[in-house]
Design an enzyme around this catalytic site. Structure first.
Site, short mmCIF file in Angstrom:
data_model
loop_
_atom_site.label_atom_id
_atom_site.label_comp_id
_atom_site.label_asym_id
_atom_site.label_seq_id
_atom_site.Cartn_x
_atom_site.Cartn_y
_atom_site.Cartn_z
N PRO A 153 -7.76 -12.82 -3.07
CG PRO A 153 -6.48 -12.03 -1.26
CD PRO A 153 -6.35 -12.56 -2.68
CD1 TRP A 154 -13.23 -11.15 0.36
CD2 TRP A 154 -12.38 -9.49 1.61
NE1 TRP A 154 -13.45 -11.47 1.67
CE2 TRP A 154 -12.94 -10.46 2.47
CE3 TRP A 154 -11.79 -8.36 2.18
CZ2 TRP A 154 -12.93 -10.34 3.86
CZ3 TRP A 154 -11.76 -8.23 3.56
CH2 TRP A 154 -12.34 -9.21 4.38
CE LYS A 178 -13.23 -17.20 -7.35
NZ LYS A 178 -13.91 -15.98 -6.83
N PRO A 179 -10.69 -13.23 -9.36
CG PRO A 179 -11.79 -11.32 -10.14
CD PRO A 179 -11.24 -12.65 -10.59
CB SER A 230 -10.84 -18.39 4.87
OG SER A 230 -11.51 -19.34 4.06
CD GLU A 251 -0.96 -15.30 2.71
OE1 GLU A 251 -1.23 -15.59 3.90
OE2 GLU A 251 -1.35 -14.27 2.17
CB CYS A 285 -2.96 -12.94 6.56
SG CYS A 285 -4.36 -13.43 5.55
CD GLU A 381 -7.21 -14.21 9.69
OE1 GLU A 381 -6.24 -13.59 9.24
OE2 GLU A 381 -7.72 -15.18 9.11
#
Length: 479
Positions: A153-154, A178-179, A230, A251, A285, A381
């Site tokens: 994730p970012w 993969k970023p 997400s 996750e 998160c 969220e």
């Protein structure tokens, strides 16, 4: 006069490459809102090449004795320490995070986590061999799974990459990582470091967007798909992976309840909760963003939290006084702003509630009170620097409201009553329960949730085992 953008590249089979068709996307620094680099927009040919490289490298990496894989991971950890300032600079461009906090709060745990998994490579556990049927001995082999397709994730591009590649490589798997399309810079640098230590094809990086990730998950080569992202993305991955029964590790989102009882030391609780709620602009998160306070101390707590929020500063990475940086991208700024704009009439903004400046994607530390359990901002969220506060009357109501969301990743309880803390730790339906603290993580303990927060564990021996499979071997004693 325009500034030439830096060119980031994929890392496949031991070399840096552009996308096969030459397509790129611009990468924007969220602290300035300006592009600083381009990255490949990878498609089928790039994914095919990375998967082929990982598959070819797998047998030799799998067959190394664990001590050799451990040596490689320890070298990676040492190299990350030696090149820490380069990694920090890349991550700050990625995210706009404060330089000092990135140096103190991300590099040390990342290095520690890699070293933990280096040790885990030599500590596989399982049943001892035994005769469970007369004349036959059984034992269990724990083996690597194969090629792992991983999507990071970012919000923590470097650290989440570590959480993925370190256990996978330690267990003997090979990786295609993969970023996020908004934060590829630090991952490209990690590829340069890791690629100088492990054999070619063992670690590969493919840049791109969500379609790139989909191609990786749907590809026939990987035996496992792992994503941090997400709920929507996780559901898509699970659906895609189901078509050929890939192993899946998810996750996903969180909506952590923070239950504050009347016997809590309010100033200490406010200090801990505000830090855990606003750190990384709330883009975590596990962030302490949904507070449930006993009605007898509700007003005192809200007043103290609003005051604390008003004293917290957000700003540019080189400002030593800031606690957090910008939101990651324009869409995230729009999402956070939208939650505040749509607040119901009964809600009250006690602090913040607005964008900061017109350069970059900064948002003020925000406190919202007067909320009801079914309000959107309680159920969904936000992923921003927004802490909500609700008032509860007793322990049962606190548990009902805490568990009354679709997420189940993390939670915390604040009380001096040991029996109450133990009851709450049992009743709270979350993968992690902190008591009188919120957000610390250690490599030795598992991190992962239930319900729509996903399944599988990061960190710990449990996280390591997620990247292995077990095989029963039975042999006759008569031959």
């Amino acid at each position: 006069m325009s500034t030439e953008l830096r060119r980031l590249r994929n890392y496949i089979d031991g070399e840096f490459r552009d996308a096969a068709d030459g397509r790129t996307t611009e990468v924007v620094n969220p602290a300035t809102g300006e592009a600083y680099a381009t990255a490949p927009l990878s498609r089928e040919a790039d994914v095919d090449a990375a998967m082929a490289a990982a598959a070819a490298a797998f047998p030799a990496w799998r067959d190394l004795v664990p001590a050799e894989r451990q040596k490689a991971l320890l070298k990676i950890a040492d190299a990350f320490e030696e090149r820490a300032e380069e990694l920090i600079a890349a991550e700050v461009e990625n995210t706009g995070k404060p330089i000092g906090l990135t140096r103190s709060e991300e590099i040390p745990p990342m290095v520690d986590q890699i070293r933990f998994f280096a040790g885990a490579a030599r500590m596989l556990e399982g049943r001892g061999a035994g005769e469970y049927m007369e004349g036959l001995t059984s034992f269990v082999r724990r083996e690597p799974i194969g090629v792992c397709a991983q999507v990071a994730p970012w919000n923590y591009p470097m650290m989440m990459a570590v959480w993925k590649f370190a256990p996978a490589l330690a267990a003997g798997n090979t990786v295609v990582l993969k970023p996020s399309d908004t934060t590829p810079a630090s991952t490209a640098l990690m590829a340069d470091i890791i690629g100088s230590i492990v054999p070619k094809g063992v670690f590969n990086v493919v840049c791109g967007d969500r379609d790139t990730g989909r191609l990786m998950v749907e590809h026939e080569t990987p035996a496992m798909a792992s994503i941090t992202g997400s709920v929507r993305a996780g559901m898509s991955v699970a659906e895609s992976a189901s078509k050929d029964l890939k192993r899946v590790h998810l996750e996903l989102g969180g909506k952590a309840p923070v239950v504050v009882f009347e016997d809590t030391d309010i100033p200490k609780a406010v200090e801990g909760i505000s830090e855990a709620g606003y750190f990384n602009a709330g883009q975590d998160c596990t962030a302490a963003t949904r507070v449930l306070v006993h009605e007898s101390v509700h007003d005192e707590f809200v007043s103290a939290l609003a005051k604390a929020a008003s004293e917290i500063k957000t700003g540019q990475p080189d400002d030593e006084d800031v606690m957090y940086g910008p939101l990651n991208n324009p869409n995230q700024l729009k999402q956070v702003s939208g939650f505040i704009e749509r607040l119901p009439a009964h809600a009250k903004v006690e602090a913040g509630g607005h964008r900061v400046g017109d350069k970059g994607y900064f948002y003020a530390p925000t406190v919202v009170s007067g909320l009801k359990q079914d309000d959107e901002i309680i159920q969904q969220e936000v992923f921003g620097p927004v802490i909500t506060v609700q008032s509860f009357r007793d322990e049962d109501q606190a548990v009902e409201w805490a568990n009354g969301v679709e997420y189940a990743l993390a939670s915390s309880v604040w009380t001096k009553d040991h029996g109450r803390a133990m009851r709450m730790s049992k009743r709270l339906d979350f993968g992690c329960v902190w008591i009188n603290t919120h957000i610390p993580l250690v490599a030795e303990m598992p991190h992962g949730g239930f319900k729509k927060s996903g399944y599988g564990k990061d960190l710990s021996g449990y996280g390591f085992e997620d990247y292995t499979r077990i095989k029963h071997v039975m042999t006759s004693l008569d031959m």
